[in-house]
Design an enzyme around this catalytic site. Structure first.
Site, PDB file in Angstrom:
ATOM      1  N   ASP B 215     -52.893 -16.430  35.248  1.00  0.00           N
ATOM      2  CA  ASP B 215     -54.018 -16.850  34.421  1.00  0.00           C
ATOM      3  C   ASP B 215     -53.521 -17.577  33.168  1.00  0.00           C
ATOM      4  O   ASP B 215     -52.458 -17.259  32.636  1.00  0.00           O
ATOM      5  CB  ASP B 215     -54.798 -15.576  34.031  1.00  0.00           C
ATOM      6  CG  ASP B 215     -56.041 -15.888  33.245  1.00  0.00           C
ATOM      7  OD1 ASP B 215     -56.936 -16.532  33.812  1.00  0.00           O
ATOM      8  OD2 ASP B 215     -56.103 -15.505  32.061  1.00  0.00           O
ATOM      9  N   GLU B 257     -53.295 -21.273  36.869  1.00  0.00           N
ATOM     10  CA  GLU B 257     -54.596 -21.622  36.318  1.00  0.00           C
ATOM     11  C   GLU B 257     -54.340 -22.465  35.083  1.00  0.00           C
ATOM     12  O   GLU B 257     -53.959 -21.952  34.035  1.00  0.00           O
ATOM     13  CB  GLU B 257     -55.394 -20.377  35.932  1.00  0.00           C
ATOM     14  CG  GLU B 257     -56.832 -20.730  35.589  1.00  0.00           C
ATOM     15  CD  GLU B 257     -57.366 -20.051  34.337  1.00  0.00           C
ATOM     16  OE1 GLU B 257     -56.580 -19.495  33.554  1.00  0.00           O
ATOM     17  OE2 GLU B 257     -58.588 -20.091  34.138  1.00  0.00           O
TER      18      GLU B 257
END
Lengths: 411, 1108
Positions: B215, B257
């Protein structure tokens, strides 16, 4: 498909052997003495290979053989893995074949010759026909053509052979053979099985599939041998379920490949058709038609899940025919097989029930076929089967479209 | 490596290392999927119970949102313990059981690791805030005494956060957080942090997890003076993580991401040594934009800005996910449009995006949902489905944050949508209950029993996509049909070709596709396996229903069922031995050879007739040499159009090891197999044999004569040849040039180059003629010295040149490559320039003080290249003066340019121009969207531009006609020690010898070189922009400045060196030059339209920049 794991004794023996030019694997338990005698007789004139390993199913006890320093062969046993009591002979054969391939692969045998345990039928010529083309690098797989009569091997002739031909584009007469030979490369691929994600594929060995996919050259050899298959006490539906179920699973695994194959090609043939090819006893089709009619009454609901209305209508028409006029068109039969393959993939109903409902339809096809070729010569019967195989090929787009978009709302 | 040191990498559950390229990823939250213990919260046992459903759906990889212990203030993205499972979702044992069950079903599992930050409840943070400043414990996070550091970093959660710094009273310092204030960022400048995070990764990978979704990856490291995103230090951290994973694990995957532009995401793939996958964020909003605007441009535009990625990497594509439909990667106007189009109710908006699910965004229109999924499944990348979207689940905009798209999965009509048997009040989130989107209307059970449901449609589409690796691994090429409501593209991979056509409009649309390059292929509609009419040269018409799409597999024409296994062998010749040319080049052998040659010729780089269909070939003449080891063959090629060309083919026969080596290294140069008593061998291009090339060299050196059946081949050394060759008792080592040319060149040591002319034309070859003239009759030294040639004299016809020998010139590369390298540096420097460049409208600057000032200013940027351009201008003028210096050689004597000449030239150029304009007009619909406007402008100026040629007829003093280079551009000069050497006087190979030898104004060469500067400027610009598409507008003025100043420097030096020479016009110099430049640019336009559509922009820009 679980990876073949050998016991310690087999692994030790493999280490002792190290490598081999040719591995001859007998797919079943045999008498060790009988095998040694047979090997001596078959290879009476020697072999182009100096390093031959013979594998057979059996308990540990191979040391006697190993100590036989005069023998040009080295022997190894592998365990005959326990079988499901309901299993049919092909299941046992499949596991043995895979064990043999795994043994050959582990010692890097240049050629692996897989043979039925019926060693009494073993002939020098059969071994030469099967092994020589691979030894000479002319091909990577040789499958047999057995001298079946026109009413014999009909699961093969009516389903397996034409289906495999249409799917993979190779005109293989015996796609599920008792005897065959493979190169080291194909041996390694076959013994690995399919390592793709979550594959729990068939336990039977379909040796032609991988070579066909990889465009490896394939040959066929006419063998003058008929192996006994002990099916006494076995239900036809059990045999059919195992064989058709296995080929349907194989279809699912290789769907991305066979959907791109169009047409088919013959393979080079070695040897000459055997004389016993010619003889067949007459067969009464009535009981089979009765089974078909019974199935159409009792299994109608299952068939409606699997087959489209046009097919159901044609089947209904068949039920109205007088027995002597009973004929199942090739296109109808090919599409039925394709629809069952699709239902098998989609799990439309439980696979056991599905394959059970397939049996009366198969008997309907057999009845139609035997009536049609009753008066025909073996050659004409062969041509009739060729016509059926073409129908499978011509209807392959039907299979592909149904497979790709399995909508039940179809004609 | 010794056996003891062999490191066994732990395999993942997938067999193929690139499994993620073929995957269908399904994103789900354990919390939201299925509740097994009726506590109102989904859990791992519940998820396990639904694995059959997921397997049946056909997805291959499950992506689990964070499931770790957490205070759940950001739905689990605030991790308090990386090595455990949140008790709400089960235990670690539950997770392991789930993992094994998924693997048993052939499903891979990817988990989400939030490594940029932790929860403020994480023991590391609790420890850090109490630790002494500067201690390793404290330095697990980023602290500051002031909130003024890193001020250039934007705030991401603009709705809730006012600063990226928050004061911690215990620590008495500010801590850094890019997201919520309860999510302090880890400090990757502290090596202990990376060490700990690697332990976390190993922990899960050891357990068997197949993928890690990382992330917020761009924000790992902070630096003052930057926006703290995508920093080199961040990439260093990622590389270290990847190396650690690769060292110990096989077949695993890391997904980044990075909500950034594609060019900024590209570095996250590294050289295939950072992340395996990264999301393509900007594509997603543009798909919605294209749909609403019924225009493909937003999609084609963003894909054009998408750079290539390493072969072992993949884009992750999605239509929706657990976050808002992010609008960070769009322009302000686009964002406003998206808000207006897709979020009528302000409650639908959050942060910089729209918090809605797929089906509500598309007004629950089934066709739109199918269309967008068809794009998702057919675009280059791995599709990622968000749980519930496969049944068209709705959202609840009245829930806070992004919880409206994270409601419980709707399994059935039972209580709580079959998600849980708990008291409804206990559910972690209310199920959706409204009449349109509620679970009673939309649920798995209902759709499973409905054969026409979206769920069944999705299942079929997924199964279909999995049959074709081309979707996950293939290339993408857009077609440009005139109707912009239709998006059409071709995917290609390893022999598989799929044509995808999508109608973005709510109404039926017609489209005509240019598929002429695929003539003969048969499109087969993939869903129903329906064969469409075969493709022809004509445009391929299709009609698509509202939001319709077609996937068409392009198959070769169907062959009859009966294919003979072995057709008659037509590709093997029988010979008696390596010198048996009679069997090859006469009798039955030559008949067979003539049927083989068309295929062989089409494979040769030097063959100029590739665009024509060959009707037949004929061996017109041949003669053996090298003691019959080789032969020169003259091949007449007859095309279906009726034209005929002749090609020279030196042939040799090789056997055994020599043949095996050629088979392995030069397949294309093998004509066919041969059988002989010596065994199997090959007939091949003789230039592949060193001995054959050395023999050709000897033919020139010794003036050898070879009798052919129809004429004589004769070597003719130059007077200086012996000096050039030197005393080479050791034979010079031959090596072959790999440059793509219409001739074949062989280098001999570092001394000589032999050019073998493949296309044979009767008459004097200008390359030989001019090379010999300049070397032997003038003092111009800036050419490759002429060493001799081989002439072919057929009976009763004009002679032709078979090969040319020249001295080899040591160099620093050809002018084109050298210029591109200079331009690379130029654009890099200009990219960081503080001020925009001076504005330049045309490359042809009027001479005067303004231009002088501009040149002076520009020299700061263009640098040494201005000197190089001056030098090239000077050498060009010297070459022209030398070519015009003949006193008694009629072929070179300059001639006055008469009025008749000018009229003829005017007519000629007008005719060419009209053809070019017509071609442009007929290709208008095939041009990329951004170039249609430029082409339209040019077509609008057609009359004015053609009028310009008419000025020629009125010119009174147009200079002289002389022999010119004829095909003059940067690729025809070599950079040699600060100077240039001019090469290749062959002229344009497509023209006849007579045309090439025609005397012309030297300004034709000047125009050629000036256009070459333009090509270099824009080709290098395109390369630069490919890496940084956002710089196009900023950099184009720099390209124009470079072209104009370099042009000016070249022209000034040229004119200065020409002095008072009468061969160029004094007054009409500029206007005549402009005419030649226009002609050249139109020629280039034709060439690019026919051969390289991707380059059309350059001549279009060139034509538009000419003064009106």
């Amino acid at each position: 498909m679980a990876k073949i794991e050998f016991p310690e004794s087999t692994r030790k023996r493999l280490e002792q052997i190290g490598s081999a030019d040719l591995l001859i694997g007998i797919t079943g338990a045999v008498s060790a003495d009988e095998l040694r005698a047979k090997m001596g007789a078959v290879f009476v004139n020697g072999s182009s290979f100096s390093n031959i390993v013979v594998a057979f199913a059996g308990a540990d006890g191979v040391e006697d053989f190993a100590g036989d320093t005069d023998s040009p062969f080295r022997y190894i046993t592998y365990p005959l893995l326990s079988q499901d009591p309901d299993s049919v002979p092909w299941g046992e054969m499949g596991i043995s074949q895979r064990s043999v391939l795994a043994l050959a692969s582990s010692i890097g045998a240049q050629v692996c010759l897989v043979l039925h345990a019926d060693i009494a039928a073993l002939q020098a010529q059969s071994i030469a026909l099967l092994a020589q083309p691979v030894i000479e690098n002319k091909c990577e797989l040789v499958t047999p053509i057995y001298p079946f009569g026109k009413y014999e091997g009909l699961i093969n002739s009516g389903i397996l052979s034409p289906l495999v031909r249409a799917l993979y584009g190779k005109r293989i007469r015996q796609p599920l053979p008792f005897d065959f030979s493979v190169s080291t490369r194909i041996c390694s691929r076959l013994s690995q099985g399919d390592q793709r994600n979550g594959y729990t594929g068939p336990s039977l060995v379909w040796p032609a599939t991988i070579p066909a996919i990889e465009s490896a050259p394939i040959s066929q050899a006419y063998l003058d041998v008929q192996h006994p298959v002990h099916t006494d006490g076995l239900e036809l539906s059990t045999v059919l379920a195992q064989l058709a179920g296995s080929v349907f699973l194989e279809m699912e695994t290789h769907a991305a490949h066979w959907q791109r194959v169009r047409g088919s090609q013959p393979t080079p043939l070695w040897g000459t058709p055997a004389k016993s090819f010619m003889h067949s006893e007459p067969v009464d089709a009535r009981p089979m038609i009765d089974s078909f009619l019974l199935g159409s009454r009792n299994l109608d609901e299952v068939w409606r899940f699997v087959l489209p209305p046009e097919t159901l209508l044609e089947l209904k028409r068949l039920t109205r025919l007088a027995p002597e006029q009973f004929r199942m068109p090739d296109t109808l039969w090919a599409r039925i097989v394709y629809d069952f393959a699709l239902a098998h993939r989609l799990r439309t109903i439980s696979r056991t029930h599905l394959l059970g409902a397939f049996t009366p339809l198969y008997l309907g096809w057999v009845a139609s076929y035997v009536q049609e070729v009753a008066a025909a010569s073996p050659t004409a019967a062969e041509q009739r089967l060729e016509q059926l195989a073409r129908a499978y090929e011509e209807n392959k787009p039907y299979l592909v479209s149904r497979w790709r978009w399995p909508d039940r709302f179809n004609p | 490596m010794p056996e003891s040191q062999v490191i066994v990498r732990k395999p993942g559950s997938a067999f193929d290392p690139l499994w993620f390229k073929d995957a269908i990823i399904y994103e789900l939250h354990v919390k939201a999927f299925a509740d097994s213990n009726n506590d109102g919260m989904g859990d791992f046992p519940g998820l396990m119970g639904k694995l059959d459903y997921l397997q049946e759906l056909g997805v291959t990889c499950l992506w689990l949102l964070p499931f770790f212990p957490s205070p759940l203030r950001d739905d689990g993205y605030d991790i308090a313990d990386y090595m455990n499972v949140h008790p709400n979702y089960g235990t670690l044992e539950d997770f392991k059981a789930f993992l094994n069950a998924a693997h048993d079903r052939g499903l891979q599992v990817m988990i989400e690791l939030v490594i940029n930050h932790t929860s403020d409840q994480h023991p590391w943070f609790q420890r850090a805030r109490l630790a002494a400043p500067g201690s390793p414990e404290r330095d697990f996070y980023v602290w500051s005494d002031t909130d003024e550091k890193y001020k250039d970093a934007r705030i991401i959660f603009t709705d809730t956060e006012k600063s990226n710094w928050t004061w911690d009273a215990d620590a008495k310092a500010y801590y850094w957080h890019r997201f919520f204030s309860h999510q302090p960022d880890l400090n990757y400048d502290n090596p202990l942090v990376l060490e700990e995070i690697l332990k976390v990764m190993r922990y899960w990978l050891d357990m068997g997890v197949d993928g890690l979704r990382i992330d917020a990856i761009p924000y790992l490291v902070e630096r003052d003076g930057t926006n703290c995103e995508n920093l080199p230090e961040t990439h260093a951290v990622i590389k270290a993580m990847r190396a650690a994973i690769d060292e110990s694990y096989a077949n695993r995957m890391v997904l980044a991401e990075a909500n950034q532009w594609p060019t900024d995401v590209r570095p996250y793939f590294g050289d295939g040594d950072e992340c395996h996958m990264a999301f393509h964020f900007p594509l997603m909003p543009r798909i919605y934009m294209a749909l609403r605007q019924e225009d493909r441009l937003p999609i084609t535009d963003i894909m054009a800005q998408t750079p290539d990625i390493p072969d072992n990497c993949q884009w992750g594509l999605f239509l929706r996910n657990h976050d808002e439909l992010t609008l960070e990667m769009v322009t302000d106007d686009e964002r406003d449009y998206m808000y207006l189009a897709y979020s009528a109710d302000p409650r639908m908006r959050i942060n910089i995006g729209i918090r809605r699910r797929l089906a509500p965004l598309l007004d629950n229109n089934r066709r739109r949902i199918e269309l967008l999924n068809s794009l998702l499944f057919s675009f280059p990348g791995t599709p990622i489905l968000y749980y519930g979207d496969e049944i068209g689940m709705g959202d609840n905009i009245y829930l806070g944050d992004r919880n409206g798209v994270r409601t419980p999965m709707q399994w059935s009509q039972d209580r709580n949508a079959g998600f849980s048997r708990s008291n409804p009040a206990r559910l972690y989130s209310p199920v959706i209950m409204d009449p349109v989107w509620g679970y009673e209307a939309i649920n798995v059970e209902g759709q499973q029993s409905d054969p026409s449901s979206l769920l069944n449609w999705m299942r079929n589409m997924i199964a279909l996509r999995k049959l074709f690796q081309v979707f996950g691994r293939g290339t993408l090429k857009f077609l440009n049909p005139a109707n912009r409501k239709v998006l059409a593209y071709i995917r290609h991979y390893d022999g598989e070709q799929v044509l995808c056509v999508a109608n973005l409009s709510r109404f039926a649309q017609p489209v005509q596709l240019d598929l002429s390059s695929l003539e003969g292929m048969v499109p087969v509609e993939m869903l129903g396996y329906v064969e469409f009419p075969a493709i022809t040269k004509q445009e391929y018409p299709l009609t698509l229903g509202p939001y319709g799409f077609l996937w068409l597999e392009l198959q070769p024409p169907r062959e009859p069922v009966d294919v003979q296994l072995e057709s008659e062998d037509n590709h093997t010749l029988q010979v008696a031995g390596a010198s048996d040319w009679q069997s090859v080049l006469s009798g039955e052998g030559v008949e067979k050879l003539e049927t083989i040659l068309p295929d062989f010729l089409q494979r040769q780089r030097w063959f100029g007739g590739k665009s024509h269909k060959i009707q037949s070939t004929r061996i017109a003449d041949w003669g053996s040499f090298e003691n019959d080891r080789s032969a020169f063959a003259y091949v007449d090629v007859k095309y279906e159009s009726g034209e005929t060309e002749t090609y020279l083919l030196p042939l040799s026969l090789s056997f055994h090891d020599e043949a095996a080596a050629l088979l392995a290294s030069a397949q294309n140069a093998i004509v066919c197999n041969v059988f002989s008593p010596e065994g199997t061998g090959i007939l091949h291009d003789g230039l592949l044999r060193d001995d054959t090339t050395l023999e050709i060299l000897r033919i020139i050196e010794d003036g050898v004569e070879i009798r052919t059946h129809e004429g004589v081949i004769q070597g003719q050394p130059s007077s200086g040849q012996a000096t050039m060759t030197g005393n080479h008792k050791q034979p010079l080592t031959p090596r072959r040039s790999h440059a793509e040319q219409s001739n074949s060149s062989i280098f001999f040591g570092d001394r000589l180059i032999l050019k073998v002319f493949r296309r044979q034309q009767s008459g004097e070859n200008p390359d030989v003629e001019i090379g010999r003239f300049l070397t032997e009759k003038t003092n111009f030294k800036q050419v490759a010295p002429f060493g001799g040639f081989i002439a072919y004299q057929p009976k009763g016809e004009e002679a032709s040149a078979l090969a040319l020998l020249q001295g080899l010139v040591g160099n620093e590369g050809d002018g084109w490559q050298w210029t591109l390298e200079e331009l690379d540096r130029y654009y890099e420097n200009c990219s960081s320039a503080q001020l925009p460049p001076p504005e330049v409208r045309s490359p042809l600057l009027a001479e005067g003080p303004e231009t002088a000032t501009l040149l002076e200013k520009a020299s700061e940027h263009v640098g040494l290249y201005l000197e190089a351009a001056s030098m090239l201008g000077k050498r060009t003028a010297e070459m022209h003066r030398a070519l015009a210096s003949a006193k008694d050689d009629a072929a070179f004597l300059p001639e006055r340019m008469t009025t008749e000449d000018l009229v003829a030239l005017c007519n000629d150029l007008t005719e060419h121009a009209n053809v070019a304009f017509d071609t442009l007009k007929s290709n208008l619909s095939h041009l990329p969207d951004d170039q249609v406007e430029m082409a339209g402008l040019i077509l609008g100026r057609r009359r004015i531009l053609i009028e310009r040629f008419r000025k020629l007829a009125d010119m009174e003093a147009a200079g002289k006609k002389i022999r010119v280079h004829g095909d003059y551009h940067l690729g025809q000069v070599l950079r040699v020690k600060g100077d240039f050497v001019i090469l290749d006087f062959e002229g344009e190979p497509a023209r006849s010898l007579q045309q090439r030898r025609t005397k012309q104004s030297p300004l034709k060469d000047v125009a050629g070189m000036l256009r070459s500067f333009s090509y270099a400027a824009f080709a290098a610009l395109n390369k630069h922009i490919a890496r940084r598409p956002q710089e196009r507008q900023q950099m184009e003025p720099w390209a124009r400045l470079w072209e104009a100043t370099v042009t000016s420097a070249f022209k000034q030096a040229y004119r200065k060196t020409m002095g008072n020479s009468q061969i160029v016009p004094a007054q009409a110099f500029d206007s005549m030059l402009e005419i030649y430049i226009l002609d050249k640019a139109l020629y280039e336009l034709m060439y690019e339209l026919n051969n390289r559509p991707g380059w059309i922009r350059i001549p279009l820009t060139g034509i538009l920049s000419l003064p009106l």
